[in-house]
Design an enzyme around this catalytic site. Structure first.
Site, PDB file in Angstrom:
ATOM      1  N   LYS A 116       0.989  -1.117   0.090  1.00  0.00           N
ATOM      2  CA  LYS A 116       0.053   0.144  -0.067  1.00  0.00           C
ATOM      3  C   LYS A 116       0.671   1.180   0.153  1.00  0.00           C
ATOM      4  O   LYS A 116       1.833   1.200   0.397  1.00  0.00           O
ATOM      5  CB  LYS A 116      -1.056   0.009   1.202  1.00  0.00           C
ATOM      6  CG  LYS A 116      -0.354  -0.359   2.575  1.00  0.00           C
ATOM      7  CD  LYS A 116       0.605   0.544   3.044  1.00  0.00           C
ATOM      8  CE  LYS A 116       0.530   1.989   3.330  1.00  0.00           C
ATOM      9  NZ  LYS A 116       1.783   2.665   3.645  1.00  0.00           N
TER      10      LYS A 116
ATOM     11  N   TYR B 287      -4.328   4.202   6.474  1.00  0.00           N
ATOM     12  CA  TYR B 287      -4.766   3.039   7.425  1.00  0.00           C
ATOM     13  C   TYR B 287      -6.164   3.461   8.125  1.00  0.00           C
ATOM     14  O   TYR B 287      -6.900   2.803   8.214  1.00  0.00           O
ATOM     15  CB  TYR B 287      -3.778   2.969   8.572  1.00  0.00           C
ATOM     16  CG  TYR B 287      -2.402   1.952   8.181  1.00  0.00           C
ATOM     17  CD1 TYR B 287      -2.490   0.417   8.109  1.00  0.00           C
ATOM     18  CD2 TYR B 287      -1.415   2.810   7.692  1.00  0.00           C
ATOM     19  CE1 TYR B 287      -1.614  -0.253   7.744  1.00  0.00           C
ATOM     20  CE2 TYR B 287      -0.267   1.979   6.947  1.00  0.00           C
ATOM     21  CZ  TYR B 287      -0.164   0.641   7.151  1.00  0.00           C
ATOM     22  OH  TYR B 287       0.858  -0.235   6.581  1.00  0.00           O
TER      23      TYR B 287
HETATM   24  P1  NDP Z   1      12.411   1.348   2.512  1.00  0.00           P
HETATM   25  O1  NDP Z   1      12.997   2.733   2.145  1.00  0.00           O
HETATM   26  O2  NDP Z   1      13.011   0.910   3.807  1.00  0.00           O
HETATM   27  O3  NDP Z   1      13.125   0.620   1.269  1.00  0.00           O
HETATM   28  C1  NDP Z   1      12.727   0.634   0.046  1.00  0.00           C
HETATM   29  C2  NDP Z   1      13.451  -0.243  -0.830  1.00  0.00           C
HETATM   30  O4  NDP Z   1      13.325  -0.100  -2.178  1.00  0.00           O
HETATM   31  C3  NDP Z   1      15.192   0.236  -0.885  1.00  0.00           C
HETATM   32  O5  NDP Z   1      15.816  -0.534   0.315  1.00  0.00           O
HETATM   33  C4  NDP Z   1      15.575  -0.369  -2.168  1.00  0.00           C
HETATM   34  O6  NDP Z   1      15.939  -1.751  -2.106  1.00  0.00           O
HETATM   35  C5  NDP Z   1      14.430  -0.240  -3.080  1.00  0.00           C
HETATM   36  N1  NDP Z   1      14.539   0.830  -3.907  1.00  0.00           N
HETATM   37  C6  NDP Z   1      14.673   0.927  -5.181  1.00  0.00           C
HETATM   38  N2  NDP Z   1      14.766   2.179  -5.941  1.00  0.00           N
HETATM   39  C7  NDP Z   1      14.525   2.955  -4.874  1.00  0.00           C
HETATM   40  C8  NDP Z   1      14.557   4.173  -4.827  1.00  0.00           C
HETATM   41  N3  NDP Z   1      14.521   5.036  -5.847  1.00  0.00           N
HETATM   42  N4  NDP Z   1      14.550   4.744  -3.552  1.00  0.00           N
HETATM   43  C9  NDP Z   1      14.458   4.312  -2.384  1.00  0.00           C
HETATM   44  N5  NDP Z   1      14.375   2.862  -2.554  1.00  0.00           N
HETATM   45  C10 NDP Z   1      14.355   2.104  -3.862  1.00  0.00           C
HETATM   46  O7  NDP Z   1      10.916   1.465   2.363  1.00  0.00           O
HETATM   47  P2  NDP Z   1       9.696   0.629   3.055  1.00  0.00           P
HETATM   48  O8  NDP Z   1      10.197  -0.951   3.069  1.00  0.00           O
HETATM   49  O9  NDP Z   1       9.628   1.091   4.225  1.00  0.00           O
HETATM   50  O10 NDP Z   1       8.632   0.621   1.925  1.00  0.00           O
HETATM   51  C11 NDP Z   1       8.331  -0.037   0.833  1.00  0.00           C
HETATM   52  C12 NDP Z   1       6.833  -0.138   0.605  1.00  0.00           C
HETATM   53  O11 NDP Z   1       6.282  -0.754   1.682  1.00  0.00           O
HETATM   54  C13 NDP Z   1       6.241   1.283   0.267  1.00  0.00           C
HETATM   55  O12 NDP Z   1       5.097   1.210  -0.691  1.00  0.00           O
HETATM   56  C14 NDP Z   1       5.704   1.479   1.724  1.00  0.00           C
HETATM   57  O13 NDP Z   1       4.365   2.225   1.831  1.00  0.00           O
HETATM   58  C15 NDP Z   1       5.063   0.009   2.134  1.00  0.00           C
HETATM   59  N6  NDP Z   1       5.121  -0.250   3.630  1.00  0.00           N
HETATM   60  C16 NDP Z   1       4.010  -0.643   4.057  1.00  0.00           C
HETATM   61  C17 NDP Z   1       4.118  -0.933   5.395  1.00  0.00           C
HETATM   62  C18 NDP Z   1       2.683  -1.801   5.885  1.00  0.00           C
HETATM   63  O14 NDP Z   1       2.616  -2.169   7.064  1.00  0.00           O
HETATM   64  N7  NDP Z   1       2.046  -2.586   5.200  1.00  0.00           N
HETATM   65  C19 NDP Z   1       4.809  -0.616   6.472  1.00  0.00           C
HETATM   66  C20 NDP Z   1       5.972   0.309   5.851  1.00  0.00           C
HETATM   67  C21 NDP Z   1       6.330   0.375   4.455  1.00  0.00           C
HETATM   68  P3  NDP Z   1      16.990  -2.501  -2.963  1.00  0.00           P
HETATM   69  O15 NDP Z   1      18.248  -1.825  -2.134  1.00  0.00           O
HETATM   70  O16 NDP Z   1      16.848  -3.867  -2.656  1.00  0.00           O
HETATM   71  O17 NDP Z   1      16.906  -2.124  -4.373  1.00  0.00           O
END
Ligand code: NDP
Length: 421
Positions: free
Chosen positions: A178, A265
């Site tokens: 989401k 949420y």
């Molecule tokens: P993070 O910032 O922790 O991680 C995002 C990951 O995406 C990065 O580590 C990287 O992984 C990859 N990535 C690729 N391109 C980019 C870019 N241009 N900028 C930043 N990151 C990039 O985010 P979250 O894990 O917190 O969030 C990811 C998704 O999950 C979002 O859509 C968020 O809304 C959702 N979310 C949902 C939650 C829930 O409870 N359901 C809680 C938290 C987030 P790599 O190095 O492997 O390429």
């Protein structure tokens, strides 16, 4: 199976022989074993039985106690739905990958990341083959990996559309974090792409699979405590002063600020719990002037949702106040408090009611359940049985239309009426 003291004595003798115990000790032990009273054989209430491939234990607790949960019946690993996890950020590493350990129908079989060293480390931790690790450029090669049945997109919001469409084109079912997208137009395009490819699209609205929220929904929809008269929802947290560079603060990657990230949420759960669609929204948005974190996205949003029943749900989401995630419901004969309503764990459900000639509060303790594991299993089951998920792409689209109306209301200072869903 029965246990026999002769067998036990024989087993003990051979064990003593193996560890080299002396003859005297052996003679004494055999004599002690022979003199030991016979133990009762276990009954069916102790051993349980196997029914339809599942282990079942009969109830042994009295009627006054809550029954224990059914014994887990995980599928053998090779029968589980294989997921590719796309984007190895915090959510993927801290919640989703560990949750596979509590899942009975899903397993991680592939990774996609732009960080090769991180991916190799994670692949080793979860037993994922090096040949099942892909860069974003190689993403489309997932098509040729028969172990991958579903792709879970855990990337920043602004990347969801591209990777959902590429996953669909590769013939894989898609679970997307989401918010589904960064606009209703993108959400529609993603739904259409999955429909064209004949694959399922589910939005990872974990609250729909969380027991306390499900129980409140049941109370509200069955009118256990009468009509729902009032509902307040709060989701706040803070961000570090130096977080302006994080994707959550960039409009192109996030789509908005606190509204699509955490206000969603309050919005989606209100629709889930009431089972109704808002007919009107009214909102105010605020960001501290001059704060680099809020140059592109909002810090705080207050919004209200008016439902056809006359209920108005009041919501607050903000990146500016300490973490607090709760819901409160005012019903005809009870008030219900849910501290930690939107947290990963630690939900509580407190019911305030008249108790005889006084008043009191009762806390319901529900068995803990990992909502991420429940969500992974739900989608695995939908994929296996070819049935539509409880939170399909359309559910995400509806929220985008509502969030767009919320921003419109904040921009104009006027309530915005919604077209029927
Ligand atoms: P993070 O910032 O922790 O991680 C995002 C990951 O995406 C990065 O580590 C990287 O992984 C990859 N990535 C690729 N391109 C980019 C870019 N241009 N900028 C930043 N990151 C990039 O985010 P979250 O894990 O917190 O969030 C990811 C998704 O999950 C979002 O859509 C968020 O809304 C959702 N979310 C949902 C939650 C829930 O409870 N359901 C809680 C938290 C987030 P790599 O190095 O492997 O390429």
């Amino acid at each position: 199976m029965t246990h026999d003291t002769t067998t036990l004595a024989h087993g003990r003798r051979s064990l003593l022989k193996k560890i080299g115990a002396g003859g005297t000790g052996l003679a004494l032990s055999a004599a002690a074993a022979a003199a030991a009273p016979r133990l009762p054989a276990p009954s069916a209430i102790d051993t349980g039985s196997v029914q339809n491939g599942k282990v079942v234990f009969p109830a042994w607790r009295g009627e006054a106690d809550a029954p224990s949960a059914p014994t887990p019946a995980p599928l053998p690993p090779e029968q589980r739905v294989g997921y590719a996890i796309v984007g190895l950020g915090r959510l993927a590493l801290e919640e989703i990958l560990p949750a596979f350990g509590e899942s009975g129908q899903a397993r991680p079989v592939a990774l996609v990341s732009g960080s090769p060293e991180k991916m190799a480390t994670v692949a080793k931790q979860y037993g994922i083959k090096p040949e099942s690790c892909y860069s974003y450029a190689d993403f489309d090669k997932l098509r040729d990996n028969p172990e991958v049945k579903a792709v879970y997109i855990v990337l920043p919001n602004g990347m969801h559309r591209e990777y959902v469409e590429r996953a669909a084109a590769a013939g894989k079912h898609v679970l997307c974090e989401k918010p589904l997208a960064t606009s209703s137009a993108d959400a529609r395009a993603m739904i259409a792409a999955c429909d064209r490819a004949g694959v399922q699209l589910m939005v990872a609205y974990r609250i729909h699979y969380q027991p306390h929220n499900r129980r409140v929904r049941q109370f509200v929809q069955e009118k256990t405590f009468g009509r729902l008269v009032g509902y307040t929802a709060v989701n706040t947290q803070t961000t570090a002063l130096n977080a302006a560079e994080q994707w959550r603060h960039k409009k192109a990657l996030a789509g908005g600020g606190s509204l699509p990230d955490i206000g969603l949420y309050c919005l989606n759960t209100a629709r889930f719990i009431t089972g109704q669609e808002p007919v009107e929204v009214y909102a105010h948005v605020f960001s501290p002037p001059g704060d680099a974190r809020y140059a592109e996205v909002e810090e705080t949003v207050n919004f209200s949702l008016r439902f056809p029943s006359g209920l108005v749900v009041q919501c607050l989401a903000s990146y500016g106040a300490r973490e607090d995630k709760w819901q409160r419901f005012e019903l005809e004969t009870a008030s219900i408090d849910m501290p930690s309503a939107y947290e990963y764990q630690g939900q509580r459900l407190l019911i305030g009611q008249r108790q005889g000639d006084t008043k009191g509060q009762t806390e319901l303790t529900l068995p803990p359940k990992n909502q991420f594991a429940a969500e992974l299993d739900h989608f695995a089951e939908c994929v296996t049985r070819n049935r539509k998920s409880d939170t399909p792409g359309e559910e995400g689209l509806r929220d985008h239309l509502l969030m767009e109306a919320i921003y419109r209301s904040a921009a104009t200072g006027q309530p915005v009426k919604m077209k029927p869903a």
